[in-house]
Design an enzyme around this catalytic site. Structure first.
Site, PDB file in Angstrom:
ATOM      1  N   SER A  52       0.844  -1.198   0.000  1.00 47.34           N
ATOM      2  CA  SER A  52       0.000   0.000   0.000  1.00 47.34           C
ATOM      3  C   SER A  52       0.873   1.238   0.000  1.00 47.34           C
ATOM      4  O   SER A  52       1.860   1.315   0.741  1.00 47.34           O
ATOM      5  CB  SER A  52      -0.909   0.031   1.226  1.00 47.34           C
ATOM      6  OG  SER A  52      -1.575   1.288   1.281  1.00 47.34           O
ATOM      7  N   TYR A  78      -2.072  -1.055  10.221  1.00 47.17           N
ATOM      8  CA  TYR A  78      -2.186  -1.356   8.787  1.00 47.17           C
ATOM      9  C   TYR A  78      -0.937  -0.881   8.035  1.00 47.17           C
ATOM     10  O   TYR A  78      -0.354  -1.615   7.238  1.00 47.17           O
ATOM     11  CB  TYR A  78      -3.450  -0.690   8.225  1.00 47.17           C
ATOM     12  CG  TYR A  78      -3.609  -0.857   6.731  1.00 47.17           C
ATOM     13  CD1 TYR A  78      -4.059  -2.060   6.201  1.00 47.17           C
ATOM     14  CD2 TYR A  78      -3.290   0.181   5.848  1.00 47.17           C
ATOM     15  CE1 TYR A  78      -4.190  -2.219   4.825  1.00 47.17           C
ATOM     16  CE2 TYR A  78      -3.422   0.028   4.492  1.00 47.17           C
ATOM     17  CZ  TYR A  78      -3.880  -1.179   3.987  1.00 47.17           C
ATOM     18  OH  TYR A  78      -4.005  -1.347   2.623  1.00 47.17           O
TER      19      TYR A  78
HETATM   20  N1  LIG Z   1      -8.730  -0.134  -1.628  1.00 47.77           N
HETATM   21  C1  LIG Z   1      -7.641   0.619  -1.430  1.00 47.77           C
HETATM   22  O1  LIG Z   1      -7.675   1.863  -1.434  1.00 47.77           O
HETATM   23  C2  LIG Z   1      -6.310  -0.040  -1.193  1.00 47.77           C
HETATM   24  C3  LIG Z   1      -5.155   0.760  -1.240  1.00 47.77           C
HETATM   25  C4  LIG Z   1      -3.913   0.181  -1.031  1.00 47.77           C
HETATM   26  C5  LIG Z   1      -3.835  -1.176  -0.797  1.00 47.77           C
HETATM   27  N2  LIG Z   1      -4.981  -1.937  -0.767  1.00 47.77           N
HETATM   28  C6  LIG Z   1      -4.826  -3.371  -0.520  1.00 47.77           C
HETATM   29  O2  LIG Z   1      -5.433  -4.073  -1.592  1.00 47.77           O
HETATM   30  C7  LIG Z   1      -6.003  -5.292  -1.096  1.00 47.77           C
HETATM   31  C8  LIG Z   1      -7.492  -5.353  -1.433  1.00 47.77           C
HETATM   32  O3  LIG Z   1      -8.120  -4.168  -0.969  1.00 47.77           O
HETATM   33  P1  LIG Z   1      -9.716  -4.037  -0.970  1.00 47.77           P
HETATM   34  O4  LIG Z   1     -10.023  -2.599  -0.953  1.00 47.77           O
HETATM   35  O5  LIG Z   1     -10.300  -4.892  -2.038  1.00 47.77           O
HETATM   36  O6  LIG Z   1     -10.036  -4.673   0.481  1.00 47.77           O
HETATM   37  P2  LIG Z   1     -11.373  -5.324   1.084  1.00 47.77           P
HETATM   38  O7  LIG Z   1     -11.315  -5.091   2.554  1.00 47.77           O
HETATM   39  O8  LIG Z   1     -12.573  -4.834   0.345  1.00 47.77           O
HETATM   40  O9  LIG Z   1     -11.247  -6.880   0.770  1.00 47.77           O
HETATM   41  C9  LIG Z   1     -10.408  -7.711   1.520  1.00 47.77           C
HETATM   42  C10 LIG Z   1     -10.757  -9.161   1.232  1.00 47.77           C
HETATM   43  O10 LIG Z   1      -9.884  -9.984   2.031  1.00 47.77           O
HETATM   44  C11 LIG Z   1     -10.676 -10.980   2.658  1.00 47.77           C
HETATM   45  N3  LIG Z   1     -10.025 -11.405   3.911  1.00 47.77           N
HETATM   46  C12 LIG Z   1      -9.878 -10.669   5.041  1.00 47.77           C
HETATM   47  N4  LIG Z   1      -9.273 -11.411   5.979  1.00 47.77           N
HETATM   48  C13 LIG Z   1      -9.019 -12.625   5.442  1.00 47.77           C
HETATM   49  C14 LIG Z   1      -8.407 -13.805   5.916  1.00 47.77           C
HETATM   50  N5  LIG Z   1      -7.947 -13.907   7.171  1.00 47.77           N
HETATM   51  N6  LIG Z   1      -8.288 -14.870   5.076  1.00 47.77           N
HETATM   52  C15 LIG Z   1      -8.773 -14.794   3.807  1.00 47.77           C
HETATM   53  N7  LIG Z   1      -9.385 -13.710   3.299  1.00 47.77           N
HETATM   54  C16 LIG Z   1      -9.499 -12.624   4.114  1.00 47.77           C
HETATM   55  C17 LIG Z   1     -12.022 -10.325   2.912  1.00 47.77           C
HETATM   56  O11 LIG Z   1     -13.050 -11.294   3.117  1.00 47.77           O
HETATM   57  C18 LIG Z   1     -12.202  -9.520   1.629  1.00 47.77           C
HETATM   58  O12 LIG Z   1     -12.784 -10.296   0.615  1.00 47.77           O
HETATM   59  C19 LIG Z   1      -5.687  -5.325   0.383  1.00 47.77           C
HETATM   60  O13 LIG Z   1      -4.461  -5.996   0.595  1.00 47.77           O
HETATM   61  C20 LIG Z   1      -5.526  -3.867   0.723  1.00 47.77           C
HETATM   62  O14 LIG Z   1      -4.739  -3.671   1.876  1.00 47.77           O
HETATM   63  C21 LIG Z   1      -6.207  -1.387  -0.950  1.00 47.77           C
END
Ligand SMILES: NC(=O)c1ccc[n+]([C@@H]2O[C@H](COP(=O)([O-])OP(=O)(O)OC[C@H]3O[C@@H](n4cnc5c(N)ncnc54)[C@H](O)[C@@H]3O)[C@@H](O)[C@H]2O)c1
Length: 256
Positions: free
Chosen positions: A149, A162
């Site tokens: 991230s 985080y």
């Molecule tokens: N959306 C953003 O702005 C953003 C920015 C930078 C990084 N990210 C990273 O991108 C990735 C996806 O982001 P997102 O926005 O889709 O997140 P989100 O929270 O919408 O989705 C996360 C997914 O991970 C699953 N999950 C959580 N804990 C789990 C576990 N213990 N075992 C298996 N599955 C599990 C959840 O059920 C969900 O489907 C993440 O790693 C997040 O940190 C997101």
């Protein structure tokens, strides 16, 4: 752009029930890959995989329940993939505690919250990569993407556990790439800036969203599909000399 070699690959995407993980899975199925959507949200991930298969895409989607923070659960996935495919060509360690985070000063984060988030976001990618290692080694040239991230590079406030977990992911990637290079396995971090998915979250307020967009070189917000091209490239053989890197996709918000 299409990466034709993806059609012959078996790729695991964790956290694929929703959000950006689902977008990675959709893109890879569109490219013809066999994609294992692994998530702890069992019902949603099954529905997501069924929808991808119904859409007449070229590849195949398979749902699998997993808790990436559990070594036993990771071992179960490895066992099932050993029986079904005997190899894994790509792994996207995307699952994380993210959209459910409540922002707060770091001195108000409880030790339980800190520990659980670290178990999922930092220990999870290590546990699953370790469990799948024999299968990744059985591939002709596997590629691992750890999702980081750019919150790390921005010094974002309100979710220190985080930010710390994602800083750890980038460090882990570089060392992993050196330990796995001899097996022909590449490891990179895809580091998104703020991405707005179908899931609402409290980690960006409306004024913060505006401020970040104004700071970007490209003055528009990102959606999940803005992340998928880099993932497809890093998983394909086209990126066969790229490893150990943290690559940002952020519209020019920060520079690493
Ligand atoms: N959306 C953003 O702005 C953003 C920015 C930078 C990084 N990210 C990273 O991108 C990735 C996806 O982001 P997102 O926005 O889709 O997140 P989100 O929270 O919408 O989705 C996360 C997914 O991970 C699953 N999950 C959580 N804990 C789990 C576990 N213990 N075992 C298996 N599955 C599990 C959840 O059920 C969900 O489907 C993440 O790693 C997040 O940190 C997101």
């Amino acid at each position: 752009m299409s990466y034709t070699d993806l059609a012959s690959k078996v790729i695991v995407v964790t956290g694929a029930a929703q959000g950006i993980g689902l977008a990675y899975a959709r893109r890879l199925v569109d490219e013809g890959a066999t994609v294992v959507l692994a998530d702890r949200a069992t019902d949603s991930v099954e529905k997501a995989a069924a929808a991808l298969n119904e859409n007449g895409n070229q590849g195949k989607a398979i749902a699998h329940a997993i808790d990436v923070a559990s070594a036993n659960s990771c071992a179960e996935l490895a066992e099932s993939l050993t029986k079904e495919f005997g190899r894994v060509d790509g792994l996207v360690n995307n699952a994380a505690i993210f959209s459910t985070i409540t922002m707060k000063p770091f001195w108000e984060i409880s030790t339980d919250e800190w520990d659980r988030l670290m178990e999922v976001n930092l220990k999870g990618p290590w546990l699953l990569t370790t469990a799948l290692l024999p299968l990744l080694r059985a591939s002709a040239g596997a590629s691992i993407i750890n999702i980081g991230s750019d919150a790390v590079a921005m010094g974002r406030q309100g979710y220190l556990h985080y930010v710390a977990s994602k800083g750890g992911v980038a460090g882990m990637t570089f060392s992993m790439s050196h330990e796995l290079g001899e097996f022909g396995i590449r490891v990179n971090t895809l580091s998104p800036g703020p991405v707005y998915t179908e899931v609402s979250r409290d980690t960006v307020s409306a004024p913060q969203k505006e401020a970040m967009m104004a700071r970007q070189a490209l003055h528009r917000t990102a959606g999940p599909d803005d992340m998928t091209s880099l993932a497809a490239f890093l998983l394909s053989d086209e990126s066969s000399y790229i490893t150990g890197q943290t690559i940002s996709v952020n519209g020019g918000l920060v520079h690493r």
